[in-house]
Each structure stands twice: as structure tokens, then as C-alpha cells.
Design an enzyme around this catalytic site. Structure first.
Site: not given
Ligand SMILES: *Cc1c(COP(=O)(O)O)cnc(C)c1O
Length: 403
Positions: A143, A228, A257
Site C-alpha cells: 500500500f 516506504d 502518519k
Molecule cells: C498510510 C500509508 C500510505 C498513504 O498515506 P496517506 O497519508 O494516506 O496518503 C502510504 N504508504 C503506507 C505504507 C501507508 O501505511
């Protein structure tokens, strides 16, 4: 503030009526939070193991965060990146001094941080490697966000459906499969993008040799290794950054986050070599790294480091994970308990949604991750008593569930 008088049922009706319908929301209205707890409009208290999807790591309304918000709001909210502002500089310095990185770009969300990393990868590929090295290889079940580029990078068709045509220049391979990654890499590869632990995709922890193996593949090909760490970063997994568990460093890392404990922020960190392609004017953001948000992030990150919260996450994570494993004999619905620090997944043999609902009804807020995984992301300040309470509720709920 006259809407304070509107009753909860009416507000939930208005929510359904006036919002775009793209969220499947839980039917409670949260009105207040403190530490590990939140309260709904009926005065019901919940133990919050969702932390706004791994965001409020210091708990709700932590005094240091609230203090920084008050002070920053009364000093300087926003000036844009055509000027310098001290909190942004201090935060960049703190991030660099506590990570592999040399440089930091600030934005407003996780998707935007990944977007910056993807644009960097393309420009780096073209300018430092070869004209046709633009491709990014990501993994199945990943994700990476909801913008067109990041949803393309996301290896889950359910997030992409209806938004085709997706962006060109992306490939996907199974996660935790070095051979597949090696086979997928070719003369077009500019970067590999992976989560050190997949969060939304089910709390998938790769084998110990996976991230070092990716590092080696990138070293051999010249491609950038992008981690990420939007969900895993800022202490969540028991180290400040999840890559520390693997003993290798990326070339680029994305954060969001938990970085400002709930005030929206994103950051893309990278080495000098990669950063050099981001020449003046090549990328930007109006809001990115406002004095306000960076002051709050500075307070958050200083507290995470100063209070040794990664160590605490490791310790409390062990308590929670040991407790969950101890429930297994009495709860045949539980297939596996996995995770690191306070990023924990409980894989079930049945859908997670009814378990999430039953936990909420018993006073514990938890998340799902994919169809059959219950995800627990308590705040890093969680106490043993909270862990015991959560385990009690989970025990009751899971023991009743039919495998
Ligand atoms: C939540 C998340 C995103 C996206 O972040 P947003 O602030 O919702 O755009 C991208 N990568 C990972 C691993 C995430 O957990």
C-alpha cells in the site's frame, strides 16, 4: 458551534448525506481523546488501538504536542517555501541526524511523500543512469497511497479498480521473494519501492534476508532502494526506523502518519546523490513543511527519541504479542500472530470485520488489514494495564468466534 446541539443520529444521517460515499465508516461519533482512550458522543469510553491508523503514537492530546500546537499557532502558521522558517530547518536537521539520510523534502501526506520519491526515482534514473531507466518495481499486497501514481504503485487491484488507465512505468512482484525481484529487474529499472513490513496488506514481515537482498540488487544495478516507512517509521516497530532491524539502509525513505502525531505531514528523506536531481523548481508544495506542522513534528519526534519510545514499543509489543499467542489454544479462529514492536497482525481463518465490530462493542478499537487480519497499532505510550485490558477483550471476542 451551534451544531454541538445536533444529536448524534442526525449528525450520522448528515454524514451519509453530505460526504462523498467513499468511506465505510464505523457508526460512532468520537468527541474527545486522552492518552490511550477516546470517548464517543454517548460518553462511552474506548481503548484506542487504532491510533488514527498508526498516527497518534504519543496518544491523544499529549501535552507536549498540544503545547507545540498552541505555541506554533500563535507564532507563525504558514509562509510557503519561498521563505525560510526555523522549525522546518530544525526538523530536517533532526531527521538527518537520526537516520541514513542527508536531505529532507516536506509535504502533507504519505501519498505525497511517495509521489515525491517516485518523481525523484524517474528523474534520477534518467539523469544519473540512462534515458530509459524510469521503471519502479513494487510488490503485491503493498500500500503506497491513493494518488494516481501511488495507487499504481500499490499492488492491490481493489484500490485501482475503476481508475484505469493507470500510470505507465510500474511492475509488481510477490513480496518477500528475492528471486522474483531479481528476475523483474532489467535495463529500465530506476527503483525498487517496498514497505519494510507491509502494513495495510496484512502486517507481513519479510524474512531477515529480504531487505539486505534488495539492497544488494540495487547496489548491483544502480537502482534506488526506496523504503516506504509511512506506517513503520517513527518508532512503531521497536526501532526508530524499521530498516534498522535489517541492518541495511535505503537510498530514499518516505514518512508521514506518526511524524506529527496527527497534524498532517509527509516527508521524503534521501541521500545527497539522489537529492541532487531535485534542482530548484523541479518539485514543490505550497503547504509542505509549514512552520506550524514542523514545530509539532519537531516536538513529536523529540519526544519519541528523548523518551526512548522505540524501546518501549519493542517491550510493549512483546507483551502484547506474547499475550496474543497465549490466547491461541483457546481461540481456534486465530491462525497466526505476527508483527514487530507495536505493529501487530492477528491472522484469522474468518473475516476480520465482525471481530473488529465485536471488539468495539466491548470497548476496544482495532483495525483490519486486508480481509482476514486484525491489526493492532496501540500508541507507543501504551501501559501494561492497557495491554492486559485489550487482551481480555480480545480473548472474550476471539474465543466466541467460530473457526
Ligand atoms: C498510510 C500509508 C500510505 C498513504 O498515506 P496517506 O497519508 O494516506 O496518503 C502510504 N504508504 C503506507 C505504507 C501507508 O501505511
Amino acid at each position: 458551534m451551534k451544531d454541538d446541539k445536533v444529536d448524534t443520529r442526525t449528525l450520522l444521517e448528515w454524514s451519509a448525506k453530505y460526504h462523498t460515499p467513499n468511506y465505510g465508516r464505523t457508526p460512532i461519533l468520537l468527541v474527545r481523546g486522552e492518552g490511550t482512550r477516546v470517548w464517543d458522543s454517548d460518553g462511552r469510553e474506548y481503548l484506542d488501538f487504532t491510533t488514527g491508523i498508526s498516527v497518534t503514537s504519543l496518544g491523544h492530546c499529549h501535552p507536549v504536542v498540544t503545547g507545540a500546537i498552541r505555541e506554533a499557532a500563535a507564532t507563525l502558521l504558514h509562509v510557503s517555501n519561498i521563505f525560510h522558517a526555523a522549525p522546518q530547518i530544525h526538523l530536517a536537521k533532526l531527521l538527518v541526524e537520526n537516520s541514513f539520510a542527508d536531505r529532507v523534502f516536506f509535504c502533507n501526506s504519505g501519498a505525497e511523500a511517495n509521489e515525491a520519491a517516485l518523481k525523484l526515482a524517474r528523474k534520477y534514473g534518467k539523469e544519473k543512469l540512462a534515458d530509459d531507466r524510469y521503471e519502479v518495481i513494487a510488490t503485491n499486497n503493498s500500500f503506497h497511497g491513493r494518488t494516481l501514481a501511488t495507487v499504481t504503485a500499490t499492488g492491490q487491484p481493489k484500490y485501482q479498480h475503476g481508475f484505469e488507465p493507470l500510470m505507465p512505468g510500474f511492475k509488481h512482484v510477490p513480496y518477500n521473494d528475492l528471486r522474483a525481484m531479481e528476475r523483474a529487474m532489467d535495463s529500465h529499472t530506476a527503483a525498487i519501492l517496498v514497505e519494510p513490513i507491509q502494513g495495510e496488506g496484512g502486517v507481513n514481515v519479510p524474512d531477515d534476508d529480504y531487505l539486505p537482498g534488495l539492497r544488494k540488487l540495487c547496489d548491483e544495478s544502480g537502482a534506488l532502494l526506496i523504503f516506504d516507512e509511512i506506517q513503520t517509521g517513527v518508532g512503531r516497530t521497536g526501532r526508530l526506523w524499521a530498516y534498522e532491524h535489517a541492518g541495511v539502509e535505503p537510498d530514499v525513505m518516505t514518512l508521514a502518519k506518526a511524524l506529527a502525531n496527527g497534524v498532517p505531514i509527509g516527508a521524503m528523506l534521501c541521500r545527497d546523490e539522489a537529492a541532487s536531481v531535485l534542482t530548484a523548481g523541479s518539485h514543490g508544495s505550497t503547504f509542505g513543511g509549514t512552520p506550524f506542522v514542523t514545530q509539532v513534528a519537531l516536538a513529536t519526534l523529540t519526544t519519541v527519541i528523548g523518551d526512548k519510545l522505540p524501546e518501549r514499543a519493542a517491550r510493549m509489543g512483546r507483551e502484547l504479542m506474547d499475550g496474543l499467542r497465549a490466547l491461541q489454544p483457546a481461540c481456534p479462529v486465530v491462525k497466526q500472530v505476527r508483527g514487530r514492536g507495536l505493529l501487530i497482525g492477528v491472522e484469522l481463518s474468518t473475516p476480520a470485520a465482525p471481530i473488529v465490530d465485536a471488539c468495539r462493542e466491548a470497548g476496544l478499537l482495532v483495525l483490519s488489514a486486508g480481509e482476514k487480519v486484525v491489526r493492532l497499532v496501540p500508541p507507543l505510550i501504551v501501559e501494561s494495564a492497557d495491554v492486559r485490558r485489550a487482551l481480555g477483550i480480545l480473548n472474550t471476542v476471539l474465543a466466541k468466534a467460530k473457526a
